[in-house]
Motif scaffolding. Sequence first.
Motif, mmCIF file in Angstrom:
data_model
loop_
_atom_site.group_PDB
_atom_site.id
_atom_site.type_symbol
_atom_site.label_atom_id
_atom_site.label_comp_id
_atom_site.label_asym_id
_atom_site.label_seq_id
_atom_site.Cartn_x
_atom_site.Cartn_y
_atom_site.Cartn_z
ATOM 1 N N MET A 1 0.848 -1.191 0.000
ATOM 2 C CA MET A 1 0.000 0.000 0.000
ATOM 3 C C MET A 1 0.887 1.246 0.000
ATOM 4 O O MET A 1 1.791 1.353 0.810
ATOM 5 N N GLU A 2 0.610 2.144 -0.921
ATOM 6 C CA GLU A 2 1.388 3.352 -1.028
ATOM 7 C C GLU A 2 0.521 4.572 -0.748
ATOM 8 O O GLU A 2 -0.710 4.506 -0.776
ATOM 9 N N LEU A 3 1.203 5.703 -0.482
ATOM 10 C CA LEU A 3 0.491 6.913 -0.128
ATOM 11 C C LEU A 3 -0.462 7.350 -1.242
ATOM 12 O O LEU A 3 -1.562 7.846 -0.977
ATOM 13 N N ARG A 4 -0.063 7.138 -2.490
ATOM 14 C CA ARG A 4 -0.923 7.566 -3.588
ATOM 15 C C ARG A 4 -2.237 6.783 -3.607
ATOM 16 O O ARG A 4 -3.285 7.315 -3.979
ATOM 17 N N HIS A 5 -2.188 5.501 -3.198
ATOM 18 C CA HIS A 5 -3.431 4.725 -3.126
ATOM 19 C C HIS A 5 -4.437 5.390 -2.192
ATOM 20 O O HIS A 5 -5.633 5.453 -2.478
ATOM 21 N N LEU A 6 -3.929 5.880 -1.059
ATOM 22 C CA LEU A 6 -4.817 6.511 -0.079
ATOM 23 C C LEU A 6 -5.370 7.830 -0.614
ATOM 24 O O LEU A 6 -6.555 8.141 -0.403
ATOM 25 N N ARG A 7 -4.551 8.590 -1.305
ATOM 26 C CA ARG A 7 -5.030 9.860 -1.862
ATOM 27 C C ARG A 7 -6.065 9.601 -2.961
ATOM 28 O O ARG A 7 -7.066 10.339 -3.072
ATOM 29 N N TYR A 8 -5.845 8.604 -3.770
ATOM 30 C CA TYR A 8 -6.818 8.258 -4.809
ATOM 31 C C TYR A 8 -8.132 7.821 -4.169
ATOM 32 O O TYR A 8 -9.222 8.192 -4.638
ATOM 33 N N PHE A 9 -8.051 7.016 -3.137
ATOM 34 C CA PHE A 9 -9.254 6.542 -2.445
ATOM 35 C C PHE A 9 -10.067 7.709 -1.901
ATOM 36 O O PHE A 9 -11.295 7.763 -2.063
ATOM 37 N N VAL A 10 -9.409 8.663 -1.260
ATOM 38 C CA VAL A 10 -10.122 9.813 -0.690
ATOM 39 C C VAL A 10 -10.764 10.641 -1.801
ATOM 40 O O VAL A 10 -11.902 11.130 -1.657
ATOM 41 N N GLN A 38 -6.322 -2.338 -6.800
ATOM 42 C CA GLN A 38 -5.136 -2.814 -6.071
ATOM 43 C C GLN A 38 -5.302 -2.616 -4.568
ATOM 44 O O GLN A 38 -4.971 -3.510 -3.768
ATOM 45 N N LEU A 39 -5.818 -1.463 -4.187
ATOM 46 C CA LEU A 39 -6.029 -1.172 -2.769
ATOM 47 C C LEU A 39 -7.058 -2.120 -2.182
ATOM 48 O O LEU A 39 -6.867 -2.655 -1.077
#
Length: 301
Positions: A1-10, A38-39
């Motif tokens: 899990m990368e930081l960009r995954h979390l930003r995309y999710f939000v 992926q997330l």
Amino acid sequence: MELRHLRYFVAVAEHLSFTVASQKVHVTQSTLSHQIRQLEDELGCRLFEREGRRVTMTESGELFLERVRNALREVDDGVSTVRLAAEEMTGIVRIGATHTFNMRIVPRCVSLFLDRHPSVRVDVLEMTGDGIAQALLRGDLDIGVTYKPHDALPLRFEPLYTEEMVLAVGAGHPFARRRFVRMSELHQQRMVLLPRTFATRAVLDECFAMANATPVVVAEMNAIAPMIELVSTTGIAAIVSEHASRRDDVRIVPLESPTPMRSPGILWRAREARTPAARALASIIRTVCDAENRDGRRRNP
């Protein structure tokens, strides 16, 4: 899990649209969809329900969103703090140091500091301890590296370590080959000492009194280098820091019963905000002094 995954999710959670979210995070819609899958695969649950163009959050997605927002807020705050500190790390930091520290510790600390903060200029002044205290009170210095002055009440003294003081004699002096010398043996010995205005002299006078010794003070000098020069060419002795001399023509002999001790430290103006540059330089001084003190204990167990 990368930081960009979390930003995309939000982004998807806030807009409930992959089309709008992809525009906000500046990626293609297919890339965004792939990253969200992926997330979800990594988490082992669905975060969104997709029915045609309609997007809704699952219960798991709602629970995850609150935690992710908090985590991203902490990350963003941390990044802002670091960037702000870096932007503030400019200007000049002014340091006053006594001769002993200016010979050894301060040049090493300044070198390390400039490697890390090349946009900051460092001004170093070699001064007496009392001179450093007065300059700090006037606002002419940011940091002092010295021994605790007589009257440090308006200032804050931060001890760094404790060091022994030793006897310095020329190669032909009767004490030159001794393993140690008792303070009582300095009775009636010809000596050069720091003036009584120095805090170190008060420490030495107290040790002489404890040993019932009265040396013959033939000279007083307010700097270590000329004291060492005098010692090297005469039968006169001096008491200096264990780090003060590295000359082949001067012998250093430990003192006992009692051993004169003093604590060098950082001198600050009390109740005043310190610049980021001053805090950073002080941190390096603490680290270097701690390492040197540990090395000294290993060499002299």
